[in-house]
Write a protein that holds these residues in place. Structure first.
Motif, PDB file in Angstrom:
ATOM      1  N   ALA A  92       0.836  -1.207   0.000  1.00  0.00           N
ATOM      2  CA  ALA A  92       0.000   0.000   0.000  1.00  0.00           C
ATOM      3  C   ALA A  92       0.865   1.249   0.000  1.00  0.00           C
ATOM      4  N   ARG A  93       0.474   2.220  -0.820  1.00  0.00           N
ATOM      5  CA  ARG A  93       1.230   3.470  -0.839  1.00  0.00           C
ATOM      6  C   ARG A  93       0.848   4.357   0.343  1.00  0.00           C
ATOM      7  N   LEU A  94      -0.324   4.072   0.955  1.00  0.00           N
ATOM      8  CA  LEU A  94      -0.804   4.849   2.094  1.00  0.00           C
ATOM      9  C   LEU A  94      -1.484   3.899   3.071  1.00  0.00           C
ATOM     10  N   ILE A  95      -1.124   4.009   4.341  1.00  0.00           N
ATOM     11  CA  ILE A  95      -1.800   3.265   5.397  1.00  0.00           C
ATOM     12  C   ILE A  95      -2.482   4.267   6.317  1.00  0.00           C
ATOM     13  N   ILE A  96      -3.764   4.048   6.544  1.00  0.00           N
ATOM     14  CA  ILE A  96      -4.531   4.893   7.461  1.00  0.00           C
ATOM     15  C   ILE A  96      -4.809   4.086   8.717  1.00  0.00           C
ATOM     16  N   ALA A  97      -4.458   4.646   9.861  1.00  0.00           N
ATOM     17  CA  ALA A  97      -4.699   3.990  11.150  1.00  0.00           C
ATOM     18  C   ALA A  97      -5.733   4.797  11.915  1.00  0.00           C
ATOM     19  N   ARG A  98      -6.857   4.161  12.188  1.00  0.00           N
ATOM     20  CA  ARG A  98      -7.926   4.855  12.906  1.00  0.00           C
ATOM     21  C   ARG A  98      -7.821   4.532  14.391  1.00  0.00           C
ATOM     22  N   ASN A  99      -7.589   5.532  15.190  1.00  0.00           N
ATOM     23  CA  ASN A  99      -7.442   5.443  16.643  1.00  0.00           C
ATOM     24  C   ASN A  99      -6.037   4.995  17.036  1.00  0.00           C
ATOM     25  N   LEU A 100      -5.699   5.260  18.290  1.00  0.00           N
ATOM     26  CA  LEU A 100      -4.334   5.077  18.758  1.00  0.00           C
ATOM     27  C   LEU A 100      -3.892   3.624  18.733  1.00  0.00           C
ATOM     28  N   GLU A 101      -4.759   2.691  19.138  1.00  0.00           N
ATOM     29  CA  GLU A 101      -4.315   1.298  19.156  1.00  0.00           C
ATOM     30  C   GLU A 101      -3.997   0.793  17.759  1.00  0.00           C
ATOM     31  N   MET A 102      -4.716   1.297  16.752  1.00  0.00           N
ATOM     32  CA  MET A 102      -4.419   0.906  15.379  1.00  0.00           C
ATOM     33  C   MET A 102      -3.130   1.550  14.889  1.00  0.00           C
ATOM     34  N   LEU A 103      -2.876   2.783  15.345  1.00  0.00           N
ATOM     35  CA  LEU A 103      -1.617   3.429  14.981  1.00  0.00           C
ATOM     36  C   LEU A 103      -0.441   2.644  15.569  1.00  0.00           C
ATOM     37  N   ALA A 104      -0.556   2.217  16.820  1.00  0.00           N
ATOM     38  CA  ALA A 104       0.513   1.421  17.438  1.00  0.00           C
ATOM     39  C   ALA A 104       0.738   0.130  16.667  1.00  0.00           C
TER      40      ALA A 104
END
Length: 380
Positions: A92-104
């Motif tokens: 993926a050229r872009l990853i979107i993480a919704r909310n902090l636990e997904m960002l981690a």
């Protein structure tokens, strides 16, 4: 060979979207927004144990429970090997993480995989667990600051989140993109309109988790049976209001209609004089800063939002010269307003909502494409 090259190029043009709850209505709305911009989106995330099964087309990484933060952290750790086994997100050229636990989770798997895609952190609520001076709040903010080092753009739904948290508390120096919770798609506004006399209908739609709001609305209904009717749509948060169904059933002028589909919004708001855009669930923080979906939905379909003075929703209404802003205490000012409301005043309120430029409350394919371009670093 040419087919493999083309397939590889197309795969590299994808977006990977990691979410906290696969079937969440706001997640599905963002997914439709990305796909309406012509994007190929792979969805990854968790199912939330709410006692029912909701449809989605994502890759399940685990199951979580509402409100149990420690359990959700454990679920993310258990999801690491499952996420690493998947290959779709790696190109993926872009990853979107919704909310902090997904960002981690995204930061962890991209580091372990040795790749550096562009990462967008979608934070549409500032959870109370990150605010305050306690040890837990400080530790969570430290974790978030660490993860923010890998983030290219933060996506928020209200300028107050940028102003009051990411700039002033987290001191994030990077780019923050405000993506308001506007209505997606050209949903026609129905011709139906509510009667211009009492009982005044107030619709409260979405996740019904604010106990204080329910207290105000049910007290209003009980004390003014001929003046008002309350329509409740969505999903009640029974962990916050365990007696929700009993309280609603006790009042004939309060009706719980259950879950709704996006295409029903026009009919729901067209039948209501007012929309409840008040939230005390996390007063002093997230509730004061947010701009909820119901704000844009109600204005789009001619229902007048009611907001409490001193919060970002009230600022938005005043900036656009629509809606009703009531001073505290709402338990007193709300019935006073409704008792003195006449047809001429109501018609002015409705005309103001319907007269607002649609671009203020509605997304189009062009605005969805512009949003994706901004995620990728193009100028606003």
């Amino acid at each position: 060979v040419l087919q493999r090259v083309l397939s590889s190029a197309l795969a590299a043009m994808s977006i990977a979207y990691f979410v906290h709850e696969l079937a969440d209505a706001a997640v599905q709305k963002r997914l439709r927004m990305l796909r309406s911009a012509g994007e190929d989106v792979a969805l990854f995330g968790f199912e939330r144990d709410r006692g029912d099964v909701q449809s989605h087309d994502g890759v399940v990484l685990g199951v979580t429970q509402n409100g149990k933060f420690a359990s959700r952290i454990a679920s993310v750790l258990l999801a690491l090997p499952r996420a690493l086994q998947r290959t779709e997100w790696r190109s993926a050229r872009l990853i979107i993480a919704r909310n902090l636990e997904m960002l981690a989770l995204v930061v962890a798997i991209t580091r372990l995989a040795g790749i550096r895609p562009r990462i967008a952190y979608e934070c549409l609520d500032i959870h109370r667990i990150v605010l305050g001076d306690g040890l837990t709040a400080r530790l969570v903010r430290v974790l978030e600051r660490f993860c923010l080092r890998r983030v290219d753009v933060v996506v928020v739904s209200s300028p107050a989140f940028e102003r009051n948290y990411f700039r002033s508390i987290q001191n994030f120096p990077g780019r923050v993109l405000v993506a308001e919770n506007k209505v997606l798609g050209a949903i026609p506004a129905p011709a139906e309109r509510p009667t211009q006399q009492p009982p005044w209908v107030i619709a409260w739609c979405g996740v019904l988790r604010c106990r204080r709001s329910l207290d105000i609305l049910t007290t209003l209904a009980r004390e003014n049976p001929r003046l008002v009717k309350i329509e409740l749509w969505g999903a009640p948060a029974l962990d916050q209001i365990p007696d929700f169904h009993q309280r609603v059933a006790a009042l004939p002028n309060v009706q719980f209609r259950g879950r709704y589909r996006p295409e029903q919004l026009g009919d729901i708001y067209a039948a209501a004089h007012f929309a409840w855009a008040v939230d005390f669930y996390e007063a002093g923080g997230n509730s004061d800063w947010l701009l909820p979906n119901r704000l844009y939905e109600s204005v789009r379909f001619g229902s007048t939002p009611i907001a409490a003075a001193g919060v970002e929703t009230a600022n938005w209404l005043r900036d656009h010269n629509v809606g009703v802003v009531l001073e505290a205490p709402l338990a007193t000012t709300l019935p006073t307003f409704l008792r003195t409301l006449d047809d001429a005043h109501y018609q002015q309120l409705r005309a103001a909502a319907l007269g607002l430029d649609p671009s203020v409350t509605q997304l189009t394919e062009a605005s969805c494409r512009a949003f994706v371009a901004e995620l990728e670093g193009a100028a606003a």
